[in-house]
Enzyme design. Structure first.
Site, PDB file in Angstrom:
ATOM      1  N   HIS A  70      40.149  37.069  44.341  1.00 50.53           N
ATOM      2  CA  HIS A  70      40.133  35.966  43.382  1.00 50.53           C
ATOM      3  C   HIS A  70      40.679  36.473  42.041  1.00 50.53           C
ATOM      4  O   HIS A  70      41.004  37.643  41.863  1.00 50.53           O
ATOM      5  CB  HIS A  70      38.721  35.387  43.209  1.00 50.53           C
ATOM      6  CG  HIS A  70      37.805  36.172  42.325  1.00 50.53           C
ATOM      7  ND1 HIS A  70      37.040  35.600  41.342  1.00 50.53           N
ATOM      8  CD2 HIS A  70      37.542  37.511  42.279  1.00 50.53           C
ATOM      9  CE1 HIS A  70      36.317  36.531  40.741  1.00 50.53           C
ATOM     10  NE2 HIS A  70      36.598  37.687  41.273  1.00 50.53           N
ATOM     11  N   CYS A 122      39.073  40.903  35.007  1.00 50.45           N
ATOM     12  CA  CYS A 122      39.061  39.872  36.052  1.00 50.45           C
ATOM     13  C   CYS A 122      40.229  38.912  35.924  1.00 50.45           C
ATOM     14  O   CYS A 122      40.460  38.089  36.805  1.00 50.45           O
ATOM     15  CB  CYS A 122      37.754  39.074  36.013  1.00 50.45           C
ATOM     16  SG  CYS A 122      36.336  40.088  36.423  1.00 50.45           S
ATOM     17  N   HIS A 155      42.290  40.448  42.228  1.00 52.17           N
ATOM     18  CA  HIS A 155      41.556  41.597  42.733  1.00 52.17           C
ATOM     19  C   HIS A 155      40.599  41.043  43.793  1.00 52.17           C
ATOM     20  O   HIS A 155      40.758  39.907  44.224  1.00 52.17           O
ATOM     21  CB  HIS A 155      40.807  42.303  41.588  1.00 52.17           C
ATOM     22  CG  HIS A 155      39.745  41.468  40.974  1.00 52.17           C
ATOM     23  ND1 HIS A 155      40.016  40.419  40.120  1.00 52.17           N
ATOM     24  CD2 HIS A 155      38.391  41.467  41.116  1.00 52.17           C
ATOM     25  CE1 HIS A 155      38.908  39.837  39.746  1.00 52.17           C
ATOM     26  NE2 HIS A 155      37.894  40.440  40.340  1.00 52.17           N
ATOM     27  N   HIS A 199      36.587  41.537  46.311  1.00 52.72           N
ATOM     28  CA  HIS A 199      35.238  42.080  46.482  1.00 52.72           C
ATOM     29  C   HIS A 199      34.772  41.951  47.931  1.00 52.72           C
ATOM     30  O   HIS A 199      35.231  41.083  48.663  1.00 52.72           O
ATOM     31  CB  HIS A 199      34.235  41.316  45.600  1.00 52.72           C
ATOM     32  CG  HIS A 199      34.510  41.381  44.136  1.00 52.72           C
ATOM     33  ND1 HIS A 199      34.321  42.516  43.404  1.00 52.72           N
ATOM     34  CD2 HIS A 199      34.976  40.452  43.271  1.00 52.72           C
ATOM     35  CE1 HIS A 199      34.651  42.281  42.141  1.00 52.72           C
ATOM     36  NE2 HIS A 199      35.057  41.041  42.036  1.00 52.72           N
ATOM     37  N   ASP A 246      35.891  34.293  54.155  1.00 54.47           N
ATOM     38  CA  ASP A 246      36.127  35.673  54.591  1.00 54.47           C
ATOM     39  C   ASP A 246      37.616  35.950  54.802  1.00 54.47           C
ATOM     40  O   ASP A 246      38.307  35.224  55.532  1.00 54.47           O
ATOM     41  CB  ASP A 246      35.366  35.954  55.884  1.00 54.47           C
ATOM     42  CG  ASP A 246      35.419  37.431  56.229  1.00 54.47           C
ATOM     43  OD1 ASP A 246      35.424  38.257  55.296  1.00 54.47           O
ATOM     44  OD2 ASP A 246      35.486  37.761  57.430  1.00 54.47           O
ATOM     45  N   HIS A 247      38.082  37.044  54.181  1.00 55.19           N
ATOM     46  CA  HIS A 247      39.493  37.417  54.241  1.00 55.19           C
ATOM     47  C   HIS A 247      40.382  36.307  53.702  1.00 55.19           C
ATOM     48  O   HIS A 247      41.469  36.032  54.231  1.00 55.19           O
ATOM     49  CB  HIS A 247      39.889  37.844  55.660  1.00 55.19           C
ATOM     50  CG  HIS A 247      39.418  39.248  55.961  1.00 55.19           C
ATOM     51  ND1 HIS A 247      38.108  39.539  56.205  1.00 55.19           N
ATOM     52  CD2 HIS A 247      40.086  40.433  55.999  1.00 55.19           C
ATOM     53  CE1 HIS A 247      37.985  40.844  56.410  1.00 55.19           C
ATOM     54  NE2 HIS A 247      39.160  41.404  56.285  1.00 55.19           N
ATOM     55  N   GLU A 296      28.267  40.289  43.959  1.00 56.93           N
ATOM     56  CA  GLU A 296      29.701  40.532  43.799  1.00 56.93           C
ATOM     57  C   GLU A 296      30.006  42.022  43.858  1.00 56.93           C
ATOM     58  O   GLU A 296      30.995  42.449  44.453  1.00 56.93           O
ATOM     59  CB  GLU A 296      30.165  39.954  42.465  1.00 56.93           C
ATOM     60  CG  GLU A 296      31.648  39.785  42.365  1.00 56.93           C
ATOM     61  CD  GLU A 296      32.083  39.284  40.997  1.00 56.93           C
ATOM     62  OE1 GLU A 296      32.671  38.207  40.932  1.00 56.93           O
ATOM     63  OE2 GLU A 296      31.834  39.975  39.977  1.00 56.93           O
TER      64      GLU A 296
END
Lengths: 139, 139, 139, 139, 139, 139
Positions: free
Chosen positions: C16, C35, C41, C43, C81-82, C128
């Site tokens: 994100h 950010c 980037h 997580h 996810d992914h 996070e």
């Protein structure tokens, strides 16, 4: 060519008991302690499988981790998860269910299929509790 | 003289995508799975750097950990943390961003500066998720 | 009748970026810090979903955890996810991808289906990094 | 006067099985899934016990943690650790060994002795695996 | 308007001793056990600070986490990290260094500056070892 | 005959200080940083002891883990837990209390008693914080 090690973690929850049928309850208690409880006990085992090889120039992967994970599931986890190790697990038949023997038996289950993936099995590590684990390096 | 190993843990949060531009979307999906998602995904990577040497008789340290940490930050973490590995990281240019390649590239970033500290780089370990990690031992 | 709380943990790896399109790069950097990196980037997010209810006299379960897990996967994890949260996730469209907003949006995704299971959604917690997490309790 | 909460963590490794004797093997499998395996399975359970009270002006302790730990060991852990929950544990007799029921039964084991320590039992939390836990707050 | 809780984790490594100067060594040993060792001992303490508020419509943040972290560092961590709690820490002067008192004192250090951030301090949690922690909720 | 590695984890909470009495406060601060704080600081140290040997055909154990644990407790933990390493620990007298020296001294404490168990001491690993650990492999 550089050799990179890749490790995959999997988990299984199983029950077992440590006791020799040819020993008395007293001797089993003396040697195996609370692990000899006649009706058994259990653990959340954690398994780490390490393989090594050269990254493939096409994909930059040492091996396809989803394939490796599937092999571990089919050859190891499906046999052990939510099972009684002493009763339900074909590849543990005739062996006491110590963490040491789990390492050796899991190594035997994986060494050939991992070789067929084109990589080398390096370490099988089995954690029984947060305070104890065993490792086998194939030697 | 005894050789002691010292390990420093650092972390970076980064995004990436695994896909070859010369492959079709279908082939990328078949080979790289959900890691080929066109708009990318990301991880909290964990990095362990292990060095070895003799404890200094004056300080009893193998090396000054704050210096080692600063080198890792300047040579590795500052380039990767809160970045897109495929776009923002000079030392990953031209390489697919597999965990294997991260290990190899981080090794290259560290091997010389660690030698200048008077110790030997032993292992670079990169954890991508709690279930997967890669290690490079320099061979 | 006693109310027992049950918590299920799930994970998703996503990318994100935090930045407002109506702000300059300088203002985004000042407010959102690293950010706001333009190429993003990511997580390894960890999600805990807590529900409460009375244990069923027939099964002694507050709810069928495999059903709860399936709902979380279908309504939340499969979308995140992914993925790139800012691009790929329908229920995050029009919202900045802060951990706070993830909590609120995941709550909305789960509150109805959890009620249909016959239990009450109590907490959605999203981690996070190992140093930061957010929680929403529905108030 | 301020109320401070104190939490003590303890662990036990136990086996169990989830199945109703009045149901067929098929129905047990349908409802309890792999937890109904006839020869059982097991877990490393983690228990957190939270109590609340005012710090004692003489010692600055809410309660003597070594006393609290001893009570938990004598009333709970000694009965469960390295045991089969369905066979060996008096306070679980006549109850299915779900994590929910473990929470409720452990609460009953502790609520009086904790009151005698001069503090209030606030929460009993039992983790079955890294992905699942139950909590009871006494209501 | 929804209230979201945000938690920040910080760490400090400190030494301390639990003993009353007006008690004999015997009485201190009886009450404080091994914590009364005359030359002290120490811990890696972990601190979690939870605040609550409405997400800001402009940023979607409950509060600026880097500001919150800076406040915790300046008001708490800088005073405690790599210190002797009984000797070096102004806000612990005149208080025994129990985990309970650390919670209460850290709450006092943070409650005003957190209010000035525009949010509400909800919980201060201090972990002394992996088996023990204390929490204060302001009541 | 296969060699299996077994690892036992133990913990101790201790205080220490890093400073040379023959150096000025300034030089100690320059070299040892915040670890030179005159009144000391402390850690929750974690110790892993790895031994190797062949599983015994009678028990399937490499060694009796409860014996190994007792040796570690008597030879190491009882001397270090809730102590000041620089003042209270006979086997650390005359050595600076770096993690490196702890590894070397613990190795010396264990190598003979482990040999008498019929196994080989392989690794002593000491973690000082979640970001730093040292290991000694006997070479």
């Amino acid at each position: 060519m550089p050799q990179v090690h890749i490790t995959r973690r999997e988990r299984f929850s199983a029950s077992h008991r440590l006791a020799r049928p040819d020993w008395s309850a007293e001797k089993n208690l003396a040697v195996f302690g609370k692990c000899s409880n006649p009706s058994g006990h259990g653990h959340n085992y954690v398994l780490w499988v390490t393989v090594a090889g050269e990254p493939d120039p096409e994909t930059s992967f040492v091996t396809d981790l989803s394939l490796l994970s599937r092999i571990i599931k089919e050859r190891v986890i499906d046999h052990l998860d939510h099972k009684n190790i002493d009763v339900d697990v074909p590849f543990m038949k005739g062996r006491y269910s110590s963490t040491e023997n789990l390492c050796l038996a899991i190594w035997e289950q994986l060494v050939e299929p991992v070789r067929e993936l084109g990589v080398r099995l390096v370490t099988v590590k089995v954690e029984e509790t947060e305070n104890n684990y065993a490792e086998y390096h194939g030697e």
